[in-house]
Write an enzyme that holds these catalytic residues in place. Structure first.
Site, PDB file in Angstrom:
ATOM      1  N   ARG A  80       4.125 -13.459   4.467  1.00 14.66           N
ATOM      2  CA  ARG A  80       5.000 -12.375   4.889  1.00 14.66           C
ATOM      3  C   ARG A  80       5.551 -12.548   6.302  1.00 14.66           C
ATOM      4  NH1 ARG A  80       1.470  -7.214   4.055  1.00 14.66           N
ATOM      5  NH2 ARG A  80       3.506  -6.274   4.392  1.00 14.66           N
ATOM      6  N   TYR A 102       2.530 -11.597  -1.939  1.00 12.12           N
ATOM      7  CA  TYR A 102       1.072 -11.654  -1.874  1.00 12.12           C
ATOM      8  C   TYR A 102       0.517 -12.060  -3.229  1.00 12.12           C
ATOM      9  CZ  TYR A 102       0.531  -7.007  -4.109  1.00 12.12           C
ATOM     10  OH  TYR A 102       0.545  -5.937  -4.968  1.00 12.12           O
ATOM     11  N   ASN A 156      -5.732   1.429   6.538  1.00 11.28           N
ATOM     12  CA  ASN A 156      -5.889   0.174   5.795  1.00 11.28           C
ATOM     13  C   ASN A 156      -5.952  -0.992   6.783  1.00 11.28           C
ATOM     14  OD1 ASN A 156      -6.069   0.766   3.096  1.00 11.28           O
ATOM     15  ND2 ASN A 156      -3.884   0.666   2.702  1.00 11.28           N
ATOM     16  N   ASP A 191      -4.773   3.253  -2.787  1.00 14.60           N
ATOM     17  CA  ASP A 191      -3.398   3.760  -2.752  1.00 14.60           C
ATOM     18  C   ASP A 191      -3.194   4.815  -3.830  1.00 14.60           C
ATOM     19  OD1 ASP A 191      -3.107   1.685  -0.899  1.00 14.60           O
ATOM     20  OD2 ASP A 191      -2.385   0.306  -2.456  1.00 14.60           O
ATOM     21  N   ARG A 210      -6.385  -4.890   7.548  1.00 16.04           N
ATOM     22  CA  ARG A 210      -6.360  -6.258   7.054  1.00 16.04           C
ATOM     23  C   ARG A 210      -6.402  -7.177   8.266  1.00 16.04           C
ATOM     24  NH1 ARG A 210      -7.299  -3.403   3.586  1.00 16.04           N
ATOM     25  NH2 ARG A 210      -6.286  -3.122   1.555  1.00 16.04           N
ATOM     26  N   GLY A 258     -18.159   8.111  -3.981  1.00 13.43           N
ATOM     27  CA  GLY A 258     -17.384   9.335  -4.006  1.00 13.43           C
ATOM     28  C   GLY A 258     -16.465   9.456  -2.809  1.00 13.43           C
ATOM     29  N   ASP A 287       0.801  -1.225   0.000  1.00 16.25           N
ATOM     30  CA  ASP A 287       0.000   0.000   0.000  1.00 16.25           C
ATOM     31  C   ASP A 287       0.835   1.276   0.000  1.00 16.25           C
ATOM     32  OD1 ASP A 287       0.773  -0.396   2.689  1.00 16.25           O
ATOM     33  OD2 ASP A 287      -1.083   0.443   3.474  1.00 16.25           O
TER      34      ASP A 287
END
Length: 287
Positions: free
Chosen positions: A88, A72, A152, A247, A154, A218, A17
């Site tokens: 990872r 990934y 972000n 990103d 995850r 938007g 990212d």
């Protein structure tokens, strides 16, 4: 990280990212340095060379003596929506803050015009590294140096939800520019908030600016002490691959912010770059 795609594709592919955003900023002509760690293997060498070819300053891409890049894989459904698999656990980036050269990188970042990081950044490093990164953001805020943060989220990167929430809240309070995504925020906080409420919550954490990304709905833009957050509509495109769209928005937004543009123009630039990203495979368009 190395990128493998369910639709194939030849050559060295990579993403991540903050790296995606860094590449977009470099392609727009900004001076960008990237801080991470890779290994000492030939693939790591190729990654660093590729990033340097994009115009990124790689002097602070550190080398771990016995770790390698993460990996990934992207799988797309029939609507172009992506899902990920990660390998990872042994990535060099997990231990980058333990490397002796990190002190020089942090010193350089302290005086940069802008620092950008994400909740993924905070998830993959050690607890000590997390403290050092958040400490950098707090020090910059005290000295009126802007820092941008994207939450972000995850879930697979976190051992439990409470820790992710606490870390993200601390990052929100340390940053000055917020770039959250509506779905990430709802998944993280388990709220049924609309985008205006998300923007208001971020602004209450002492953000100067927040831009809530909401895909086809938007973007909701808010400023500290300003009027109510405003909705900036998005144009629709046929989606081929949603990887890296957020990103790209961040790269377009921050690029125009660095140019001194009005915030609405920053949002529009972010939306334009995100639309472009949605129409090709992979997080970064191959040149």
């Amino acid at each position: 990280m190395l990128e493998y795609h369910s639709h194939g594709g030849a050559g060295l592919r990579y993403g991540g990212d903050t790296l995606n955003t860094a590449i977009h900023l470099a392609r727009a002509g900004h001076e960008v340095a990237y801080v991470t760690a890779v290994g000492t293997d030939p693939i790591s060498d190729a990654l660093v060379d590729a990033w340097a070819a994009e115009g990124i300053d790689t002097r602070h891409v550190l080398r771990h003596p016995n770790r390698s890049p993460g990996i990934y894989a992207i799988h797309l459904d029939q609507h172009g929506e992506r899902s990920f698999l990660y390998w990872r656990d042994r990535s060099a980036a997990r231990e980058m803050f333990e490397l002796p050269e990190m002190g020089a990188a942090l010193a350089k970042a302290q005086t940069a015009r802008l620092v950008y990081f994400s909740l993924i950044s905070l998830a993959v490093v050690s607890e000590g590294g997390r403290d050092r990164l958040l400490g950098l953001a707090k020090e910059r805020k005290l000295s009126a140096h802007p820092t941008a943060y994207d939450s972000n989220f995850r879930p697979a990167l976190w051992s439990n939800l409470d820790t992710a929430r606490a870390v993200s809240k601390e990052a929100m309070e340390a940053a000055t520019i917020g770039l959250p995504t509506n779905t990430d925020e709802r998944d993280l906080w388990d709220y049924s908030e609309n985008e205006q409420a998300i923007a208001a919550r971020w602004l209450s954490s002492d953000q100067e600016v927040v831009a809530v990304k909401a895909a086809e709905k938007g973007c909701v833009l808010g400023t500290r002490g300003g009027d109510s957050p405003q909705i900036i509509d998005a144009e629709r495109v046929e989606v081929i691959d949603s990887s890296g769209a957020g990103d790209a928005f961040n790269g377009g937004f921050l690029g125009e912010w660095l140019n001194g543009s009005k915030l609405v123009s920053c949002v529009e630039a972010g939306q334009a770059l995100a639309r472009k990203t949605l129409t090709h495979q992979g997080a970064i368009e191959v040149r």
